[in-house]
Design a protein around this motif. Structure first.
Motif, mmCIF file in Angstrom:
data_model
loop_
_atom_site.group_PDB
_atom_site.id
_atom_site.type_symbol
_atom_site.label_atom_id
_atom_site.label_comp_id
_atom_site.label_asym_id
_atom_site.label_seq_id
_atom_site.Cartn_x
_atom_site.Cartn_y
_atom_site.Cartn_z
ATOM 1 N N LEU A 1 20.944 28.149 -44.295
ATOM 2 C CA LEU A 1 19.678 27.461 -44.360
ATOM 3 C C LEU A 1 18.861 27.518 -43.026
ATOM 4 C CD1 LEU A 1 20.409 24.712 -46.955
ATOM 5 C CD2 LEU A 1 18.953 26.687 -47.327
ATOM 6 N N LEU A 2 19.680 27.415 -41.979
ATOM 7 C CA LEU A 2 18.904 27.104 -40.607
ATOM 8 C C LEU A 2 18.242 28.611 -40.051
ATOM 9 C CD1 LEU A 2 18.247 25.779 -38.102
ATOM 10 C CD2 LEU A 2 20.467 26.221 -37.080
ATOM 11 N N THR A 3 19.094 29.552 -40.514
ATOM 12 C CA THR A 3 18.662 31.072 -39.957
ATOM 13 C C THR A 3 17.493 31.457 -40.923
ATOM 14 O OG1 THR A 3 20.108 32.292 -41.439
ATOM 15 C CG2 THR A 3 20.742 31.947 -39.126
ATOM 16 N N ARG A 4 17.230 30.985 -42.068
ATOM 17 C CA ARG A 4 16.348 31.040 -43.079
ATOM 18 C C ARG A 4 14.871 30.511 -42.693
ATOM 19 N NH1 ARG A 4 17.063 29.613 -49.237
ATOM 20 N NH2 ARG A 4 19.234 30.898 -48.916
ATOM 21 N N THR A 5 15.372 29.108 -42.137
ATOM 22 C CA THR A 5 14.125 28.372 -41.689
ATOM 23 C C THR A 5 13.526 28.877 -40.324
ATOM 24 O OG1 THR A 5 15.276 26.343 -42.582
ATOM 25 C CG2 THR A 5 13.564 25.942 -40.966
ATOM 26 N N LEU A 6 14.509 29.100 -39.415
ATOM 27 C CA LEU A 6 14.024 29.900 -38.278
ATOM 28 C C LEU A 6 13.084 31.096 -38.472
ATOM 29 C CD1 LEU A 6 17.094 29.638 -35.980
ATOM 30 C CD2 LEU A 6 15.231 28.378 -35.876
ATOM 31 N N GLY A 7 13.386 31.914 -39.564
ATOM 32 C CA GLY A 7 12.724 33.018 -39.790
ATOM 33 C C GLY A 7 11.317 32.822 -40.490
ATOM 34 N N THR A 8 11.426 31.701 -41.185
ATOM 35 C CA THR A 8 10.015 31.372 -41.868
ATOM 36 C C THR A 8 9.123 30.536 -40.685
ATOM 37 O OG1 THR A 8 10.708 29.108 -42.516
ATOM 38 C CG2 THR A 8 10.895 30.900 -44.158
ATOM 39 N N VAL A 9 9.725 29.868 -39.974
ATOM 40 C CA VAL A 9 8.742 29.049 -38.740
ATOM 41 C C VAL A 9 8.270 30.410 -38.120
ATOM 42 C CG1 VAL A 9 8.708 27.454 -36.864
ATOM 43 C CG2 VAL A 9 9.795 26.969 -38.916
ATOM 44 N N ALA A 10 9.032 31.226 -37.603
ATOM 45 C CA ALA A 10 8.610 32.345 -36.836
ATOM 46 C C ALA A 10 7.553 33.032 -37.392
ATOM 47 C CB ALA A 10 9.860 33.279 -36.509
ATOM 48 N N ALA A 11 7.583 33.320 -38.857
ATOM 49 C CA ALA A 11 6.654 33.916 -39.610
ATOM 50 C C ALA A 11 5.236 33.312 -39.462
ATOM 51 C CB ALA A 11 7.163 34.166 -40.916
ATOM 52 N N ALA A 12 5.307 32.110 -39.698
ATOM 53 C CA ALA A 12 4.197 31.148 -39.760
ATOM 54 C C ALA A 12 3.238 31.347 -38.281
ATOM 55 C CB ALA A 12 4.379 29.429 -39.794
ATOM 56 N N SER A 13 4.073 31.821 -37.172
ATOM 57 C CA SER A 13 3.347 31.914 -35.895
ATOM 58 C C SER A 13 3.004 33.184 -35.758
ATOM 59 C CB SER A 13 4.303 31.286 -34.889
ATOM 60 O OG SER A 13 4.570 29.904 -34.819
ATOM 61 N N ILE A 14 3.945 34.245 -35.731
ATOM 62 C CA ILE A 14 3.828 35.563 -35.391
ATOM 63 C C ILE A 14 3.087 36.429 -36.405
ATOM 64 C CG2 ILE A 14 5.267 37.784 -35.003
ATOM 65 C CD1 ILE A 14 7.364 35.593 -34.047
ATOM 66 N N VAL A 15 3.293 36.246 -37.813
ATOM 67 C CA VAL A 15 2.748 37.041 -38.882
ATOM 68 C C VAL A 15 1.030 36.553 -38.842
ATOM 69 C CG1 VAL A 15 2.433 37.376 -41.312
ATOM 70 C CG2 VAL A 15 4.716 37.111 -40.101
ATOM 71 N N LEU A 16 0.883 35.220 -38.934
ATOM 72 C CA LEU A 16 -0.485 34.716 -38.722
ATOM 73 C C LEU A 16 -1.203 35.252 -37.412
ATOM 74 C CD1 LEU A 16 -0.570 31.201 -40.321
ATOM 75 C CD2 LEU A 16 -1.258 33.371 -41.134
ATOM 76 N N MET A 17 -0.510 35.408 -36.407
ATOM 77 C CA MET A 17 -1.214 35.736 -35.068
ATOM 78 C C MET A 17 -1.723 37.251 -35.254
ATOM 79 S SD MET A 17 0.195 35.696 -31.278
ATOM 80 C CE MET A 17 1.481 36.917 -31.559
ATOM 81 N N VAL A 18 -0.492 38.075 -35.709
ATOM 82 C CA VAL A 18 -0.934 39.293 -35.869
ATOM 83 C C VAL A 18 -1.902 39.765 -37.131
ATOM 84 C CG1 VAL A 18 -0.028 41.645 -36.975
ATOM 85 C CG2 VAL A 18 1.565 40.288 -35.255
ATOM 86 N N PHE A 19 -1.861 38.951 -37.976
ATOM 87 C CA PHE A 19 -3.019 38.906 -38.925
ATOM 88 C C PHE A 19 -4.725 38.852 -38.419
ATOM 89 C CE2 PHE A 19 -5.481 37.177 -42.346
ATOM 90 C CZ PHE A 19 -5.763 38.300 -43.172
ATOM 91 N N GLU A 20 -4.510 37.667 -37.588
ATOM 92 C CA GLU A 20 -5.790 37.215 -37.311
ATOM 93 C C GLU A 20 -6.241 38.291 -36.033
ATOM 94 O OE1 GLU A 20 -5.054 33.438 -35.611
ATOM 95 O OE2 GLU A 20 -4.606 32.491 -37.330
ATOM 96 N N ILE A 21 -5.367 38.991 -35.495
ATOM 97 C CA ILE A 21 -5.965 39.804 -34.329
ATOM 98 C C ILE A 21 -6.317 41.319 -35.098
ATOM 99 C CG2 ILE A 21 -4.929 41.438 -32.570
ATOM 100 C CD1 ILE A 21 -3.034 39.288 -31.714
ATOM 101 N N LEU A 22 -5.460 41.604 -36.138
ATOM 102 C CA LEU A 22 -6.201 42.619 -36.724
ATOM 103 C C LEU A 22 -7.277 42.411 -37.739
ATOM 104 C CD1 LEU A 22 -2.499 44.033 -38.360
ATOM 105 C CD2 LEU A 22 -3.955 45.104 -36.337
ATOM 106 N N HIS A 23 -7.568 41.232 -38.167
ATOM 107 C CA HIS A 23 -8.535 40.725 -38.882
ATOM 108 C C HIS A 23 -9.927 40.770 -38.271
ATOM 109 C CE1 HIS A 23 -10.535 37.437 -41.586
ATOM 110 N NE2 HIS A 23 -11.153 38.626 -41.918
ATOM 111 N N LEU A 24 -9.766 40.468 -36.922
ATOM 112 C CA LEU A 24 -10.924 40.510 -36.019
ATOM 113 C C LEU A 24 -11.300 41.995 -35.624
ATOM 114 C CD1 LEU A 24 -10.095 37.814 -33.433
ATOM 115 C CD2 LEU A 24 -12.040 37.754 -35.104
ATOM 116 N N GLN A 25 -10.358 42.825 -35.655
ATOM 117 C CA GLN A 25 -10.547 44.222 -35.456
ATOM 118 C C GLN A 25 -10.985 45.299 -36.673
ATOM 119 O OE1 GLN A 25 -7.133 45.514 -33.389
ATOM 120 N NE2 GLN A 25 -7.479 44.491 -31.571
ATOM 121 N N HIS A 26 -10.521 44.889 -37.605
ATOM 122 C CA HIS A 26 -10.619 45.681 -38.630
ATOM 123 C C HIS A 26 -11.189 45.297 -40.162
ATOM 124 C CE1 HIS A 26 -8.499 48.746 -36.305
ATOM 125 N NE2 HIS A 26 -7.499 47.700 -36.207
ATOM 126 N N GLY A 27 -11.230 43.867 -40.268
ATOM 127 C CA GLY A 27 -11.589 43.156 -41.532
ATOM 128 C C GLY A 27 -10.390 42.656 -42.188
#
Length: 462
Positions: free
Chosen positions: A403-429
């Motif tokens: 469960l811990l490795t699963r949680t680490l993945g989800t927390v990392a996603a909340a930061s990294i995935v959203l950061m990538v999405f926001e950068i791409l959103h500003l550039q491409h919509g």
């Protein structure tokens, strides 16, 4: 004349077999109190209005909960192995029920966050010993089936959360997403009978308190560093986390019975497997982060319909897990099933990356189901490998590590995935950013499958 001892043993065995499905159902019911927390996501707008918050402040409802349970999982898993899994599980149900009541009655946002931390402690108590209780009801030869059932029950909780959340908030406002779980916790507590008793007092080992504190500090600061990845404070949090983990490792090397024996990570492929679990869950959690935003931009869906579409991924996991439990050991190894699951996550994310405004609902659901099936198979197989690799007396630690490795993945996603999405959103919509982010997430899932394929020896076995 019949042997009375054998007759008594036969009656006892018959009672155990008869009660086992009921016990599993009650363990699943208790575990559902944690998995149904996905209902809270639907209540975010109502909570924001209720406490007059800025939208960004709502993240602390998640952060406080996740930090509390993730930092305590391994330590509580060890405590469960020491004093008895049922004792810890029941304590978690009591703590959770009280926290659900208090969160709904919180007089201020600060009080609500404090009670969310309490809820996280209850979740850690429950989750750290749930898998150990289920596998304890079966022999080792049926461990994979037991874990398949447990993974299915967890997925069902995730699936029902979004479906119930919208209805509850519409009828009784945001406190309802907490209060409706009180009778569930109480029912599981009262009806759970006959589970394995605590270990004899003479067999108990002292718990490493100093090691547990160092571990909790290391995990909390690491998760906060993920959350603050775009800020300078992430560096200092990362350094503090490294120091705490160094202290934890030092302490474990000298403890009479460590919280986790690091020798297990020297087994062939075991460290890689745990890294893959973090990466695969990071990729998979992008669904819960981005799909709700997509659904709000597609006209024609009610809140209930959007919740049902989002829940279809968890439905795929619930469908796949018990089937995977039967496959392991009969038709394929857990290692091959984990590889297939990681590839399935990637395949589902590729389907999601092709969504447009005109994509039919059936194809949207199909992509989510494929991704969910892959995730269900991977999580089952990974948990089975970890459970098999650790000693029988460390079942609480094994379930907690999974469960811990699963949680680490989800927390990392909340930061990294959203950061990538926001950068791409500003550039491409929005839609281009949506497509490209899911393509990158799919690539990460396929890379995880590749890492597993490159393991030349059987994972977790010398």
């Amino acid at each position: 004349m019949a042997d009375p001892h054998n007759a008594s043993a036969g009656i006892l065995h018959s009672r155990i077999l008869h009660s086992r499905p009921w016990q599993i159902a009650m363990i699943g019911l208790g575990t559902a109190t944690t998995q149904l927390d996905t209902a809270v996501n639907i209540a975010f707008p109502a909570i924001t209005r209720g406490f007059d918050l800025a939208i960004g402040d709502i993240q602390w409802v998640v952060i406080c909960y996740v930090l509390a349970y993730a930092s305590l999982l391994l330590a509580l898993g060890r405590i469960g192995d020491t004093i008895g899994h049922a004792v810890v599980f029941r304590a978690g149900l009591v703590c959770s029920a009280v926290a659900f009541l208090l969160v709904g009655y919180a007089p201020s946002y600060g009080a609500m966050l404090a009670f969310r931390c309490m809820q996280g402690i209850g979740a850690a108590l429950v989750l750290s010993c749930g898998a150990a209780l289920v596998t304890g009801l079966y022999g080792e030869e049926r461990r994979s089936r037991a874990l398949g059932i447990y993974t299915m029950m967890m997925a069902l909780g995730l699936m029902l959360g979004p479906l119930l959340g919208g209805v509850l908030v519409a009828a009784w406002d945001w406190p309802a997403v907490f209060w409706f779980r009180i009778p569930i916790a109480i029912a599981a507590l009262l009806l759970l009978r006959g589970v394995p008793a605590p270990a004899p007092r003479a067999a108990r080992d002292p718990f490493d308190i100093a090691g547990g504190i160092a571990l909790a500090l290391g995990l909390v600061t690491m998760l906060l560093a993920f959350n603050r990845i775009r800020e300078l404070s992430a560096i200092w949090l990362g350094l503090l986390s490294a120091m705490a983990f160094a202290g934890f490792v030092f302490r474990q090397s000298r403890a009479a019975r460590p919280i986790i024996d690091f020798a297990v990570f020297r087994l062939p492929g075991f460290a890689v497997l745990n890294l893959v679990s973090v990466l695969a869950n990071l990729a998979a959690f992008s669904v819960w982060l981005l799909v709700p935003y997509y659904l709000t931009r597609v006209t024609g869906y009610s809140l209930g319909e959007s919740g049902a579409i989002l829940a279809s991924g968890a439905a795929g996991a619930a469908l796949a897990a018990p089937i995977g439990g039967r496959l392991i050991g009969q038709r394929m190894s857990a290692e091959r099933l984990a590889l297939a699951g990681a590839a399935g996550i990637g395949a589902g994310l590729i389907l999601l990356s092709a969504w447009t405004e005109q994509t039919p609902t059936a194809l949207r659901v199909a992509g989510l189901v494929v991704q969910g099936i892959g995730l269900g198979l991977f999580q089952l197989a990974y948990t089975d490998i970890v459970t098999a690799a650790l000693p029988l007396g460390d079942r609480g630690v094994a379930g907690s590590l999974a469960l811990l490795t699963r949680t680490l993945g989800t927390v990392a996603a909340a930061s990294i995935v959203l950061m990538v999405f926001e950068i791409l959103h500003l550039q491409h919509g929005f839609f281009d950013a949506f497509h490209q982010t899911f393509q990158l997430a799919a690539l990460l899932a396929f890379a995880s499958a590749g890492l597993l394929a490159l393991s030349s020896r059987r994972i977790g076995h010398p």
